[in-house]
Design an enzyme around this catalytic site. Sequence first.
Site, PDB file in Angstrom:
ATOM      1  N   GLY A 133      -9.194 -42.435 -21.529  1.00 23.31           N
ATOM      2  CA  GLY A 133      -9.933 -43.104 -20.481  1.00 23.31           C
ATOM      3  C   GLY A 133     -10.989 -42.442 -20.377  1.00 23.31           C
ATOM      4  N   PHE A 134     -11.848 -42.717 -19.264  1.00 26.45           N
ATOM      5  CA  PHE A 134     -13.238 -42.413 -18.775  1.00 26.45           C
ATOM      6  C   PHE A 134     -13.129 -40.746 -18.639  1.00 26.45           C
ATOM      7  CE2 PHE A 134     -15.818 -41.573 -15.026  1.00 26.45           C
ATOM      8  CZ  PHE A 134     -17.037 -41.137 -15.624  1.00 26.45           C
TER       9      PHE A 134
ATOM     10  N   GLY B   7      -7.983 -47.462 -21.056  1.00 28.63           N
ATOM     11  CA  GLY B   7      -8.675 -46.442 -22.122  1.00 28.63           C
ATOM     12  C   GLY B   7      -9.038 -47.313 -23.282  1.00 28.63           C
TER      13      GLY B   7
ATOM     14  N   ASP C 225       2.860 -45.599 -23.167  1.00 33.17           N
ATOM     15  CA  ASP C 225       2.617 -45.525 -21.555  1.00 33.17           C
ATOM     16  C   ASP C 225       3.588 -44.802 -21.013  1.00 33.17           C
ATOM     17  OD1 ASP C 225       2.822 -46.694 -18.928  1.00 33.17           O
ATOM     18  OD2 ASP C 225       2.711 -48.888 -19.575  1.00 33.17           O
ATOM     19  N   VAL C 226       2.995 -43.832 -20.109  1.00 32.21           N
ATOM     20  CA  VAL C 226       3.782 -42.845 -19.257  1.00 32.21           C
ATOM     21  C   VAL C 226       4.867 -43.259 -18.356  1.00 32.21           C
ATOM     22  CG1 VAL C 226       2.124 -40.897 -18.907  1.00 32.21           C
ATOM     23  CG2 VAL C 226       1.904 -42.920 -17.325  1.00 32.21           C
TER      24      VAL C 226
ATOM     25  N   SER D  51      -3.654 -43.552 -14.992  1.00 34.13           N
ATOM     26  CA  SER D  51      -3.739 -44.745 -14.039  1.00 34.13           C
ATOM     27  C   SER D  51      -4.914 -45.496 -14.066  1.00 34.13           C
ATOM     28  CB  SER D  51      -3.439 -44.009 -12.595  1.00 34.13           C
ATOM     29  OG  SER D  51      -3.618 -45.078 -11.656  1.00 34.13           O
TER      30      SER D  51
ATOM     31  N   TYR E 244      -2.373 -48.381  -5.356  1.00 26.27           N
ATOM     32  CA  TYR E 244      -2.961 -47.358  -6.078  1.00 26.27           C
ATOM     33  C   TYR E 244      -2.960 -46.209  -4.826  1.00 26.27           C
ATOM     34  CZ  TYR E 244      -6.955 -44.716  -7.712  1.00 26.27           C
ATOM     35  OH  TYR E 244      -7.689 -43.530  -8.406  1.00 26.27           O
TER      36      TYR E 244
ATOM     37  N   ARG F 265     -16.315 -51.248 -11.018  1.00 27.87           N
ATOM     38  CA  ARG F 265     -16.710 -50.327 -10.122  1.00 27.87           C
ATOM     39  C   ARG F 265     -18.217 -50.468  -9.871  1.00 27.87           C
ATOM     40  NH1 ARG F 265     -13.134 -45.034 -11.550  1.00 27.87           N
ATOM     41  NH2 ARG F 265     -13.313 -45.993 -13.676  1.00 27.87           N
TER      42      ARG F 265
HETATM   43  N1  UDP Z   1     -19.396 -52.309  -4.428  1.00 32.86           N
HETATM   44  C1  UDP Z   1     -20.506 -53.307  -4.542  1.00 32.86           C
HETATM   45  N2  UDP Z   1     -20.729 -54.025  -5.464  1.00 32.86           N
HETATM   46  C2  UDP Z   1     -20.117 -54.011  -6.491  1.00 32.86           C
HETATM   47  C3  UDP Z   1     -19.017 -53.117  -6.722  1.00 32.86           C
HETATM   48  C4  UDP Z   1     -18.606 -52.503  -5.743  1.00 32.86           C
HETATM   49  O1  UDP Z   1     -21.213 -53.195  -3.191  1.00 32.86           O
HETATM   50  O2  UDP Z   1     -20.545 -54.670  -7.312  1.00 32.86           O
HETATM   51  C5  UDP Z   1     -18.958 -51.296  -3.387  1.00 32.86           C
HETATM   52  C6  UDP Z   1     -17.433 -51.557  -2.834  1.00 32.86           C
HETATM   53  O3  UDP Z   1     -17.205 -52.665  -1.989  1.00 32.86           O
HETATM   54  C7  UDP Z   1     -17.194 -50.161  -2.282  1.00 32.86           C
HETATM   55  C8  UDP Z   1     -18.056 -49.346  -3.236  1.00 32.86           C
HETATM   56  O4  UDP Z   1     -19.093 -50.090  -3.698  1.00 32.86           O
HETATM   57  O5  UDP Z   1     -17.633 -50.214  -0.992  1.00 32.86           O
HETATM   58  C9  UDP Z   1     -17.461 -48.539  -4.286  1.00 32.86           C
HETATM   59  O6  UDP Z   1     -16.633 -49.493  -4.845  1.00 32.86           O
HETATM   60  P1  UDP Z   1     -15.728 -48.797  -6.336  1.00 32.86           P
HETATM   61  O7  UDP Z   1     -15.050 -50.198  -6.713  1.00 32.86           O
HETATM   62  O8  UDP Z   1     -16.873 -48.392  -7.201  1.00 32.86           O
HETATM   63  O9  UDP Z   1     -14.784 -47.829  -5.817  1.00 32.86           O
HETATM   64  P2  UDP Z   1     -14.013 -47.436  -4.403  1.00 32.86           P
HETATM   65  O10 UDP Z   1     -14.699 -46.246  -4.010  1.00 32.86           O
HETATM   66  O11 UDP Z   1     -14.046 -48.603  -3.496  1.00 32.86           O
HETATM   67  O12 UDP Z   1     -12.615 -46.980  -4.676  1.00 32.86           O
END
Ligand code: UDP
Length: 318
Positions: free
Chosen positions: A11-12, A37, A57-58, A76, A146, A187
């Site tokens: 993975g990353f 990954g 897979d774990v 995960s 999660y 993300r």
């Molecule tokens: N977010 C956003 N635009 C996107 C993706 C995420 O504004 O295209 C926001 C999301 O709502 C959160 C923050 O960025 O408030 C971080 O989101 P991410 O999914 O990276 O991880 P988290 O910290 O929420 O686990």
Amino acid sequence: MKTILVAGGAGFIGSHLCDELIVQGNKVICMDNLSTGHKNNIKHLLKNKNFKFINHDVIKPFFIKEKIDQIYHLASRASPVDYQKFPVETALSNSIGTNNLVKLALKKNATLLFTSTSEAYGEPKEHPQKESYWGNVNPVGIRSCYDESKRFGEALLMAYHREKKADVKIVRIFNTYGPRLRPGDGRVISNFIRQALTNQPITIYGAGKQTRSFCYISDMVSGLIMMMNSNFVQPKNLGNPDEFTILELAQKVKQLTNSSSPLIFEKLPQDDPTKRQPDISSARKMLGWKPEVELDEGLRQTIEWFKLLPSIRNHNGN
Ligand code: UDP
């Protein structure tokens, strides 16, 4: 020379950790089911005699014949979009997967480091978040597969530690970024960079006033290794305390990529934490660890890596 199992090693974060452990002269066994990954992340290691890849897979039982000194559990899904698509698998990798790995650690007399998460703090009522804060988590919400499974993983390891003297370490990882982030993982940093480089709208969820604190991958890897080699059992926050609003992040990415993408505002996902910033005074004092890479520099490195991806070069952004 130690033999180190990295679960989630393709993975990353896991693949960067494998790189560093190999550079430091260890033997690495990388176990990954390649759900998020990717073989590309480790392909440069596959011919190294000190590196072995196991596609597994774990969650499922396994046996490893080699001696093992240390085990890192990073197996995960970690992107909210991703883990909400596979909530059962996510909950099980942090519960049954953790149970399988701690049993292996006991059998091999190895140390197990479990990567928990800043999401253990949920929608925090303390800011910044110290390890002593118990968190404010919705136990049945869409993120609970999660965050609650990570919390259970922590509880399970403390139980094994207290009852069976298992040698365990727990870290709570805050948002981490860098090369090898999957461009389509949903993300915020991968979305914004992909959107900016392909001149698509940059999607800000809500008003973009929510905050996150972003840690560059090399800093995270050094923190993980320092924690593994320390004497501490109780959870340690690892993250970069520099806090930014999501709107600030969007503007930064747009400027660093010279993009013409418009910023657009979309619905805020359910249970999206309004703020997140690690208090890392414990890791600073006890481990002598602190992040070195500032956001602008880390983003530059990450953007350069994204630019080389065929999907970005061809501008379809998949
Ligand atoms: N977010 C956003 N635009 C996107 C993706 C995420 O504004 O295209 C926001 C999301 O709502 C959160 C923050 O960025 O408030 C971080 O989101 P991410 O999914 O990276 O991880 P988290 O910290 O929420 O686990």
